[in-house]
Design an enzyme around this catalytic site. Structure first.
Site, mmCIF file in Angstrom:
data_model
loop_
_atom_site.group_PDB
_atom_site.id
_atom_site.type_symbol
_atom_site.label_atom_id
_atom_site.label_comp_id
_atom_site.label_asym_id
_atom_site.label_seq_id
_atom_site.Cartn_x
_atom_site.Cartn_y
_atom_site.Cartn_z
ATOM 1 N NE ARG A 75 -4.597 6.421 -56.188
ATOM 2 C CZ ARG A 75 -5.829 6.501 -56.715
ATOM 3 N NH1 ARG A 75 -6.237 5.568 -57.557
ATOM 4 N NH2 ARG A 75 -6.648 7.481 -56.400
ATOM 5 C CD GLU A 112 -10.656 16.823 -57.278
ATOM 6 O OE1 GLU A 112 -9.958 15.893 -56.852
ATOM 7 O OE2 GLU A 112 -10.248 17.699 -58.045
HETATM 8 P P1 AMP Z 1 -11.278 13.605 -51.194
HETATM 9 O O1 AMP Z 1 -12.280 12.791 -50.452
HETATM 10 O O2 AMP Z 1 -11.913 14.643 -52.063
HETATM 11 O O3 AMP Z 1 -10.221 14.164 -50.272
HETATM 12 O O4 AMP Z 1 -10.560 12.628 -52.208
HETATM 13 C C1 AMP Z 1 -9.496 11.834 -51.802
HETATM 14 C C2 AMP Z 1 -9.599 10.452 -52.370
HETATM 15 O O5 AMP Z 1 -9.908 10.468 -53.743
HETATM 16 C C3 AMP Z 1 -8.284 9.740 -52.234
HETATM 17 O O6 AMP Z 1 -8.544 8.360 -51.914
HETATM 18 C C4 AMP Z 1 -7.625 9.889 -53.573
HETATM 19 O O7 AMP Z 1 -6.993 8.696 -53.963
HETATM 20 C C5 AMP Z 1 -8.756 10.228 -54.518
HETATM 21 N N1 AMP Z 1 -8.547 11.462 -55.270
HETATM 22 C C6 AMP Z 1 -9.309 12.584 -55.208
HETATM 23 N N2 AMP Z 1 -8.886 13.520 -56.050
HETATM 24 C C7 AMP Z 1 -7.811 13.000 -56.659
HETATM 25 C C8 AMP Z 1 -6.901 13.503 -57.659
HETATM 26 N N3 AMP Z 1 -7.031 14.723 -58.191
HETATM 27 N N4 AMP Z 1 -5.906 12.698 -58.051
HETATM 28 C C9 AMP Z 1 -5.764 11.458 -57.521
HETATM 29 N N5 AMP Z 1 -6.580 10.939 -56.601
HETATM 30 C C10 AMP Z 1 -7.594 11.692 -56.172
#
Ligand code: AMP
Length: 187
Positions: A75, A112
């Site tokens: 995205r 996550e």
């Molecule tokens: P993080 O590495 O945990 O900061 O996760 C961020 C990445 O995972 C980004 O590329 C987001 O598109 C995706 N992402 C993680 N959690 C979510 C969520 N709750 N909703 C949408 N996208 C998420």
């Protein structure tokens, strides 16, 4: 209960935060139980709103503060391409493992939900080029941290990092300290 403007906040002010908040859908238990997926497709699909958030990111950093924009798969690509077109700079994709056709640097990190590896072409940047990094959502910050490290390994200089939406309870911003995070909406 009605929403008041004090309920939404972000680094480009309450009106921008409200704009993003009005066009994000919460999808419970996607892609796995317990995760609330923040679906920003309604924002991407709304031309005037999408243009406003792109302009908001550019205005925050300043049109002349970066030489190239990095989008994180997938995205982030949408956001990066729009910023590139609006400002006349180029786009560099940071991709999931195994997608790039030439020699690449790789960085692994925890999500996550799960684990992942990101890659960037070794020759992606001209040395010293100022790089604006963008993605849709900041959660734990692992994706962003890996990306910022990749940018520097490949010779770029991080000029800024923007997301449309930040999940503050996952403390991604703290993880990225001292790098500044620009989030249009913080929840
Ligand atoms: P993080 O590495 O945990 O900061 O996760 C961020 C990445 O995972 C980004 O590329 C987001 O598109 C995706 N992402 C993680 N959690 C979510 C969520 N709750 N909703 C949408 N996208 C998420």
């Amino acid at each position: 209960m009605t929403k008041t403007s004090t309920e939404v906040r972000g680094d480009s002010g309450p009106a921008m935060a409200e704009l993003v908040a009005s066009r994000v859908l919460d999808v419970p238990d996607f892609p796995k139980p317990g995760v609330v997926f923040k679906d920003l497709m309604p924002l991407f699909a709304d031309g005037p709103a999408f243009r406003q958030v792109i302009d908001g990111i550019v205005d925050h950093h300043g049109r002349d503060s970066f030489d190239v924009v990095v989008g994180i798969e997938a995205r982030g690509f949408v956001i990066a391409a729009a910023i590139a077109y609006a400002t006349g700079v180029g786009v560099v994709p940071v991709r999931k493992a195994g997608k790039l056709p030439r020699a690449a640097y790789a960085a692994s990190y925890a999500l996550e939900y799960g684990e992942a590896t990101l890659e960037v072409h070794q020759d992606a940047f001209t040395a010293g080029h100022r790089v604006l990094v963008v993605d849709d959502v900041l959660a734990t910050g692992g994706t962003a941290q890996a990306t910022l490290e990749l940018v520097e390994r490949a010779g770029g200089s991080v000029a800024g990092f923007s997301v449309l939406l930040e999940l503050s309870f996952l403390n991604g911003r703290e993880r990225l300290t001292p790098r500044p995070v620009h989030a249009l909406l913080t929840v």
